[in-house]
Design a protein around this motif. Structure first.
Motif, PDB file in Angstrom:
ATOM      1  N   VAL A 161       1.046  -0.994  -0.605  1.00  0.00           N
ATOM      2  CA  VAL A 161       0.110   0.443   0.102  1.00  0.00           C
ATOM      3  C   VAL A 161       0.621   1.395  -0.149  1.00  0.00           C
ATOM      4  O   VAL A 161       0.246   2.283  -0.972  1.00  0.00           O
ATOM      5  N   ALA A 162       1.664   1.572   0.720  1.00  0.00           N
ATOM      6  CA  ALA A 162       3.015   2.457   0.609  1.00  0.00           C
ATOM      7  C   ALA A 162       3.879   2.231  -0.532  1.00  0.00           C
ATOM      8  O   ALA A 162       3.719   3.396  -1.014  1.00  0.00           O
ATOM      9  N   PHE A 163       4.102   1.436  -1.505  1.00  0.00           N
ATOM     10  CA  PHE A 163       4.689   1.520  -3.168  1.00  0.00           C
ATOM     11  C   PHE A 163       3.283   2.438  -3.661  1.00  0.00           C
ATOM     12  O   PHE A 163       3.452   2.857  -4.456  1.00  0.00           O
ATOM     13  N   GLN A 164       2.024   1.869  -3.636  1.00  0.00           N
ATOM     14  CA  GLN A 164       1.348   2.373  -4.508  1.00  0.00           C
ATOM     15  C   GLN A 164       1.083   3.864  -4.452  1.00  0.00           C
ATOM     16  O   GLN A 164       0.652   4.427  -5.121  1.00  0.00           O
ATOM     17  N   ASN A 165       0.732   3.907  -2.438  1.00  0.00           N
ATOM     18  CA  ASN A 165       0.899   5.766  -2.699  1.00  0.00           C
ATOM     19  C   ASN A 165       2.053   6.046  -3.044  1.00  0.00           C
ATOM     20  O   ASN A 165       2.014   7.457  -3.723  1.00  0.00           O
ATOM     21  N   LEU A 166       3.396   5.970  -3.241  1.00  0.00           N
ATOM     22  CA  LEU A 166       4.106   6.424  -3.511  1.00  0.00           C
ATOM     23  C   LEU A 166       4.188   6.773  -5.074  1.00  0.00           C
ATOM     24  O   LEU A 166       3.783   8.246  -6.244  1.00  0.00           O
ATOM     25  N   SER A 167       3.738   5.864  -6.518  1.00  0.00           N
ATOM     26  CA  SER A 167       3.097   5.811  -8.015  1.00  0.00           C
ATOM     27  C   SER A 167       2.142   6.288  -7.870  1.00  0.00           C
ATOM     28  O   SER A 167       2.317   7.050  -8.481  1.00  0.00           O
ATOM     29  N   ALA A 168       1.230   6.159  -7.033  1.00  0.00           N
ATOM     30  CA  ALA A 168      -0.118   7.070  -7.819  1.00  0.00           C
ATOM     31  C   ALA A 168      -0.097   8.518  -7.027  1.00  0.00           C
ATOM     32  O   ALA A 168      -0.648   9.153  -7.650  1.00  0.00           O
ATOM     33  N   ARG A 169       0.756   8.615  -6.307  1.00  0.00           N
ATOM     34  CA  ARG A 169       1.084   9.611  -5.755  1.00  0.00           C
ATOM     35  C   ARG A 169       1.707  10.773  -7.270  1.00  0.00           C
ATOM     36  O   ARG A 169       2.015  11.781  -7.418  1.00  0.00           O
ATOM     37  N   PHE A 170       2.861  10.170  -7.140  1.00  0.00           N
ATOM     38  CA  PHE A 170       3.875  10.336  -8.314  1.00  0.00           C
ATOM     39  C   PHE A 170       2.710  11.070  -9.437  1.00  0.00           C
ATOM     40  O   PHE A 170       3.295  11.572 -10.280  1.00  0.00           O
ATOM     41  N   ASN A 171       2.210  10.297 -10.048  1.00  0.00           N
ATOM     42  CA  ASN A 171       2.061   9.960 -11.620  1.00  0.00           C
ATOM     43  C   ASN A 171       0.252  11.507 -10.944  1.00  0.00           C
ATOM     44  O   ASN A 171       0.264  11.501 -11.899  1.00  0.00           O
ATOM     45  N   SER A 172       0.545  11.196 -10.491  1.00  0.00           N
ATOM     46  CA  SER A 172      -1.500  12.200 -10.093  1.00  0.00           C
ATOM     47  C   SER A 172      -0.523  13.327 -10.160  1.00  0.00           C
ATOM     48  O   SER A 172      -0.600  13.585 -11.229  1.00  0.00           O
ATOM     49  N   ALA A 173       0.518  13.521  -9.356  1.00  0.00           N
ATOM     50  CA  ALA A 173       1.203  15.378  -9.469  1.00  0.00           C
ATOM     51  C   ALA A 173       1.677  15.617 -10.588  1.00  0.00           C
ATOM     52  O   ALA A 173       1.652  16.882 -10.734  1.00  0.00           O
ATOM     53  N   LEU A 174       2.071  14.473 -11.006  1.00  0.00           N
ATOM     54  CA  LEU A 174       2.794  14.911 -12.447  1.00  0.00           C
ATOM     55  C   LEU A 174       1.269  14.511 -13.967  1.00  0.00           C
ATOM     56  O   LEU A 174       1.602  15.207 -15.054  1.00  0.00           O
ATOM     57  N   GLU A 175      -0.058  14.404 -13.722  1.00  0.00           N
ATOM     58  CA  GLU A 175      -0.615  14.440 -14.615  1.00  0.00           C
ATOM     59  C   GLU A 175      -0.622  13.396 -15.866  1.00  0.00           C
ATOM     60  O   GLU A 175      -1.096  13.853 -16.726  1.00  0.00           O
ATOM     61  N   ILE A 176      -0.053  11.986 -15.216  1.00  0.00           N
ATOM     62  CA  ILE A 176       0.422  10.630 -16.511  1.00  0.00           C
ATOM     63  C   ILE A 176      -0.410  10.016 -16.537  1.00  0.00           C
ATOM     64  O   ILE A 176      -1.511  10.057 -15.606  1.00  0.00           O
ATOM     65  N   PRO A 177      -0.966  10.458 -18.021  1.00  0.00           N
ATOM     66  CA  PRO A 177      -2.310   9.925 -18.479  1.00  0.00           C
ATOM     67  C   PRO A 177      -2.470   8.672 -18.341  1.00  0.00           C
ATOM     68  O   PRO A 177      -1.506   7.983 -18.365  1.00  0.00           O
TER      69      PRO A 177
END
Length: 190
Positions: A161-177
């Motif tokens: 869950v911690a890993f997915q938070n890192l990944s999702a927050r990185f992608n979401s902040a940079l608006e990766i489509p």
């Protein structure tokens, strides 16, 4: 909610570093193209390799958590972080691992859905609590987790869950489509 085809504010790389060639080849073989986050992570290839190794370890064949449960948790955290790419990719993984779309379709309202087992519900409550800012894990959530999972499984679940938070927050902040991997999981439509 993001609008489809909106330009991200930090642009992806057109040319990826040669050091990512093995990852790129694997993505092209498995998905038919390079995955969108790779074009942003490519600016930091060493860190990207570490992230890839981390998720690879969590997704190993002898992981303490079943593959379907891992996909369920990854997808839920993706939803909570509003990560278009992660929702898309993890919804595909969840559909493949569960053999149906019912859990993908029910996940955004999992508390009211009837398709989840008690163990899955305990894990989803934990993932929601961990993903909250600040994290909020009640004694009820802890007790319910211990009814279904060992300490080792809970530790591995926490790392996932911690890993997915890192990944999702990185992608979401940079608006990766979104990649368009799982149309039902694609949340980029307005």
């Amino acid at each position: 909610m993001r609008v489809k085809n909106q330009q991200p504010w930090v642009q992806p790389l057109d040319k990826l570093p040669l050091s990512l060639k093995p990852l790129v080849a694997m993505q092209q073989k498995h998905y038919g193209s390079v995955l969108n986050p790779t074009r942003w992570w490519g600016r930091m290839p060493r860190l990207f390799w570490l992230v890839a190794l981390f998720v690879g370890y969590l997704e190993r064949k002898k992981a303490r958590l079943e593959p379907m449960l891992r996909a369920l948790l990854l997808t839920r955290v993706s939803q909570q972080c509003d990560c278009a790419f992660c929702i898309d990719a993890n919804s595909l993984r969840l559909a493949q691992r569960s053999g149906a779309m019912d859990k993908v379709l029910a996940l955004s309202d999992w508390q009211a859905a009837t398709v989840f087992t008690p163990a899955e519900r305990a894990a989803l409550a934990y993932a929601d609590g961990m993903t909250a800012t600040p994290p909020h894990i009640t004694e009820i959530i802890k007790d319910e987790l211990h009814c279904h999972f060992s300490d080792a499984q809970i530790t591995e679940m926490t790392a996932l869950v911690a890993f997915q938070n890192l990944s999702a927050r990185f992608n979401s902040a940079l608006e990766i489509p979104s990649q368009g991997l799982c149309p039902v999981g694609d949340k980029t439509d307005a």
